[in-house]
Write a protein that holds these residues in place. Sequence first.
Motif, PDB file in Angstrom:
ATOM      1  N   ALA A 115       0.828  -1.208   0.000  1.00 58.21           N
ATOM      2  CA  ALA A 115       0.000   0.000   0.000  1.00 58.21           C
ATOM      3  C   ALA A 115       0.859   1.253   0.000  1.00 58.21           C
ATOM      4  N   LEU A 116       1.907   1.267   0.806  1.00 57.32           N
ATOM      5  CA  LEU A 116       2.777   2.439   0.900  1.00 57.32           C
ATOM      6  C   LEU A 116       3.511   2.691  -0.422  1.00 57.32           C
ATOM      7  N   ILE A 117       4.021   1.619  -1.025  1.00 61.16           N
ATOM      8  CA  ILE A 117       4.755   1.770  -2.285  1.00 61.16           C
ATOM      9  C   ILE A 117       3.804   2.192  -3.402  1.00 61.16           C
ATOM     10  N   ALA A 118       2.631   1.532  -3.471  1.00 58.53           N
ATOM     11  CA  ALA A 118       1.688   1.822  -4.551  1.00 58.53           C
ATOM     12  C   ALA A 118       1.189   3.256  -4.511  1.00 58.53           C
ATOM     13  N   THR A 119       1.084   3.822  -3.317  1.00 63.78           N
ATOM     14  CA  THR A 119       0.565   5.188  -3.194  1.00 63.78           C
ATOM     15  C   THR A 119       1.677   6.219  -3.029  1.00 63.78           C
ATOM     16  N   GLY A 120       2.928   5.801  -3.152  1.00 61.84           N
ATOM     17  CA  GLY A 120       4.044   6.744  -3.098  1.00 61.84           C
ATOM     18  C   GLY A 120       4.313   7.327  -1.727  1.00 61.84           C
ATOM     19  N   ASP A 166      11.299  -8.299  10.299  1.00 60.39           N
ATOM     20  CA  ASP A 166      11.088  -8.903  11.622  1.00 60.39           C
ATOM     21  C   ASP A 166       9.941  -9.907  11.621  1.00 60.39           C
ATOM     22  N   THR A 167       8.982  -9.754  10.689  1.00 53.96           N
ATOM     23  CA  THR A 167       7.851 -10.685  10.640  1.00 53.96           C
ATOM     24  C   THR A 167       8.074 -11.832   9.663  1.00 53.96           C
ATOM     25  N   GLY A 168       9.261 -11.908   9.054  1.00 48.57           N
ATOM     26  CA  GLY A 168       9.583 -13.065   8.226  1.00 48.57           C
ATOM     27  C   GLY A 168       9.608 -12.846   6.736  1.00 48.57           C
ATOM     28  N   VAL A 169       9.405 -11.614   6.279  1.00 47.56           N
ATOM     29  CA  VAL A 169       9.526 -11.330   4.846  1.00 47.56           C
ATOM     30  C   VAL A 169      11.006 -11.231   4.514  1.00 47.56           C
ATOM     31  N   THR A 170      11.460 -11.934   3.498  1.00 49.64           N
ATOM     32  CA  THR A 170      12.883 -11.963   3.176  1.00 49.64           C
ATOM     33  C   THR A 170      13.274 -10.768   2.297  1.00 49.64           C
ATOM     34  N   PRO A 171      14.563 -10.423   2.289  1.00 50.29           N
ATOM     35  CA  PRO A 171      15.010  -9.347   1.387  1.00 50.29           C
ATOM     36  C   PRO A 171      14.666  -9.620  -0.077  1.00 50.29           C
ATOM     37  N   VAL A 172      14.757 -10.883  -0.496  1.00 46.58           N
ATOM     38  CA  VAL A 172      14.400 -11.216  -1.880  1.00 46.58           C
ATOM     39  C   VAL A 172      12.932 -10.896  -2.132  1.00 46.58           C
ATOM     40  N   GLU A 173      12.078 -11.242  -1.177  1.00 49.30           N
ATOM     41  CA  GLU A 173      10.646 -10.984  -1.349  1.00 49.30           C
ATOM     42  C   GLU A 173      10.337  -9.490  -1.353  1.00 49.30           C
ATOM     43  N   ILE A 174      11.001  -8.732  -0.491  1.00 45.01           N
ATOM     44  CA  ILE A 174      10.782  -7.282  -0.471  1.00 45.01           C
ATOM     45  C   ILE A 174      11.186  -6.669  -1.809  1.00 45.01           C
ATOM     46  N   GLY A 175      12.302  -7.121  -2.330  1.00 43.61           N
ATOM     47  CA  GLY A 175      12.737  -6.626  -3.637  1.00 43.61           C
ATOM     48  C   GLY A 175      11.748  -6.959  -4.731  1.00 43.61           C
ATOM     49  N   GLU A 176      11.147  -8.137  -4.642  1.00 49.23           N
ATOM     50  CA  GLU A 176      10.181  -8.525  -5.673  1.00 49.23           C
ATOM     51  C   GLU A 176       8.856  -7.786  -5.522  1.00 49.23           C
ATOM     52  N   VAL A 177       8.484  -7.436  -4.282  1.00 48.35           N
ATOM     53  CA  VAL A 177       7.297  -6.594  -4.086  1.00 48.35           C
ATOM     54  C   VAL A 177       7.486  -5.268  -4.819  1.00 48.35           C
ATOM     55  N   ILE A 178       8.671  -4.684  -4.678  1.00 50.29           N
ATOM     56  CA  ILE A 178       8.970  -3.427  -5.365  1.00 50.29           C
ATOM     57  C   ILE A 178       8.908  -3.618  -6.881  1.00 50.29           C
ATOM     58  N   THR A 179       9.514  -4.699  -7.362  1.00 54.35           N
ATOM     59  CA  THR A 179       9.526  -4.973  -8.800  1.00 54.35           C
ATOM     60  C   THR A 179       8.110  -5.143  -9.341  1.00 54.35           C
ATOM     61  N   HIS A 180       7.315  -5.929  -8.633  1.00 50.46           N
ATOM     62  CA  HIS A 180       5.945  -6.183  -9.076  1.00 50.46           C
ATOM     63  C   HIS A 180       5.131  -4.898  -9.127  1.00 50.46           C
ATOM     64  N   LEU A 181       5.275  -4.068  -8.098  1.00 52.87           N
ATOM     65  CA  LEU A 181       4.475  -2.848  -8.014  1.00 52.87           C
ATOM     66  C   LEU A 181       4.925  -1.773  -9.004  1.00 52.87           C
ATOM     67  N   ALA A 182       6.111  -1.922  -9.567  1.00 55.82           N
ATOM     68  CA  ALA A 182       6.502  -1.002 -10.643  1.00 55.82           C
ATOM     69  C   ALA A 182       5.515  -1.092 -11.796  1.00 55.82           C
ATOM     70  N   PHE A 183       4.993  -2.299 -12.037  1.00 55.93           N
ATOM     71  CA  PHE A 183       4.041  -2.494 -13.123  1.00 55.93           C
ATOM     72  C   PHE A 183       2.643  -2.009 -12.750  1.00 55.93           C
ATOM     73  N   TYR A 184       2.299  -2.087 -11.470  1.00 57.11           N
ATOM     74  CA  TYR A 184       0.928  -1.773 -11.067  1.00 57.11           C
ATOM     75  C   TYR A 184       0.760  -0.366 -10.507  1.00 57.11           C
ATOM     76  N   SER A 185       1.842   0.307 -10.142  1.00 53.40           N
ATOM     77  CA  SER A 185       1.695   1.693  -9.679  1.00 53.40           C
ATOM     78  C   SER A 185       2.731   2.632 -10.288  1.00 53.40           C
ATOM     79  N   GLY A 186       3.583   2.118 -11.186  1.00 53.08           N
ATOM     80  CA  GLY A 186       4.523   2.968 -11.901  1.00 53.08           C
ATOM     81  C   GLY A 186       5.953   2.878 -11.407  1.00 53.08           C
ATOM     82  N   TRP A 187       6.879   3.061 -12.317  1.00 57.84           N
ATOM     83  CA  TRP A 187       8.306   2.992 -11.997  1.00 57.84           C
ATOM     84  C   TRP A 187       8.740   4.034 -10.957  1.00 57.84           C
ATOM     85  N   PRO A 188       8.268   5.276 -11.013  1.00 54.11           N
ATOM     86  CA  PRO A 188       8.726   6.257 -10.020  1.00 54.11           C
ATOM     87  C   PRO A 188       8.469   5.819  -8.576  1.00 54.11           C
ATOM     88  N   ASN A 189       7.289   5.252  -8.303  1.00 54.08           N
ATOM     89  CA  ASN A 189       7.007   4.778  -6.952  1.00 54.08           C
ATOM     90  C   ASN A 189       7.966   3.667  -6.548  1.00 54.08           C
TER      91      ASN A 189
END
Length: 405
Positions: free
Chosen positions: A70-75, A89-112
């Motif tokens: 939500a934070l990334i998608a809305t900038g 701390d809740t178990g999301v891995t660095p690889v997964e966080i990076g992929e969340v960013i990658t995925h949301l580039a398509f759904y909310s734009g590269w700048p976000n």
Amino acid sequence: MNNFAASLALSALATTAVAAEELRRPRVAPEAVYQVAPGLGQFTDGVLFSEVWVRDALKPRDRSLVTLAALIATGKTAEVGVHTARALDTGVTPVEIGEVITHLAFYSGWPNALSAVTEVQRVYVDRGIGPVDPSAAARIELNGAAEAARSATVTATVAPTVPELAELTNRVLFGDLWRRSELTARDRSLITITALIAIGQPEQLPFHANRAMDSGLTRDEVAETVAHLAFYAGWPRAFSAVPVLQRVFDSRAGAPAQAAAPAPGAPAASAGELKIVRAKDAPSVPGPAHYFTGSVRVSGNFKGDAPARVSGATVTFAPGARTAWHTHPLGQTLFIISGRGRVQKEGGPVEEVVPGDLVWIPPNVRHWHGASAKQAMSHLAVAEELDGKVVTWMEKVTDAKGLDE
């Protein structure tokens, strides 16, 4: 002790108890929040983190994924770093966080997405997390039949107008991104429906909500995601998602649209039997204000049991009332029951319709329909769903000629 003194004593005890509870409660909101907006601090610590974040309906890891998405998608990059740390701390891995960013580039734009990278990198530096390597796991295999249907829909509806977008959608978005193993199919769907709600695009929810539940996300988890997002995207956007998701839930359950259970007194139908919902038992509900202008009532909602894909309802428009612009993936049929109405496809004239008229709206044709300015109108509307989706709603009609005639 007189009654007044006793009342004061009880009040003092209650105040002391509340103060003690607030002292025991861990503070998440910075002190500056309490100094500037103490109410915000109290809701942050007393509701958001002491109540919502600890609910069992979503695991802490899922809540972190939803919040980050939500934070990334809305900038809202100022909060990305804090919630990146919480996600780790809740178990999301660095690889997964990076992929969340990658995925949301398509759904909310590269700048976000690029703005989020800067905030996440600060957290990684603080925690000594080095460069992230791509996953070595095998690529995800998507459902062949579902993908063929999706691809055909994109080719039929997008390619004639914007062929490059259709090609990129089929080849890159679904042919590559959705197959990457850095996120599970379930998690990828979870962050997609999060982003769509957060950026105010509920009309695209049916496809992705169905895909999410097909990938293992439960109905309760989808519902809790919306409740969680009310705090991070705002109540209006959470509320806008509710009627769309209700139709998805009803469709998957085989229930009549907008009805959680059979009408009181309606007989239960077993396999191979007729099912009759009597007119006196059929509920009449207001047409959602998001999708209609003026006073509209919807009754007699129906949907055939699986494998049937046809659904419909009787819709009654007060004088001057009308739908918003919308389309249907497999078209729609209207049978005019009473009154005098109007129907228009985009770019065409406003047509008058009267009792006995039949109107066929082809697939994906943008249109609206409603009553004339001075006379009410009722019609039976019937449409067929595609991938769980019956209609795509758009903006309200404000500029069509003939509205006041």
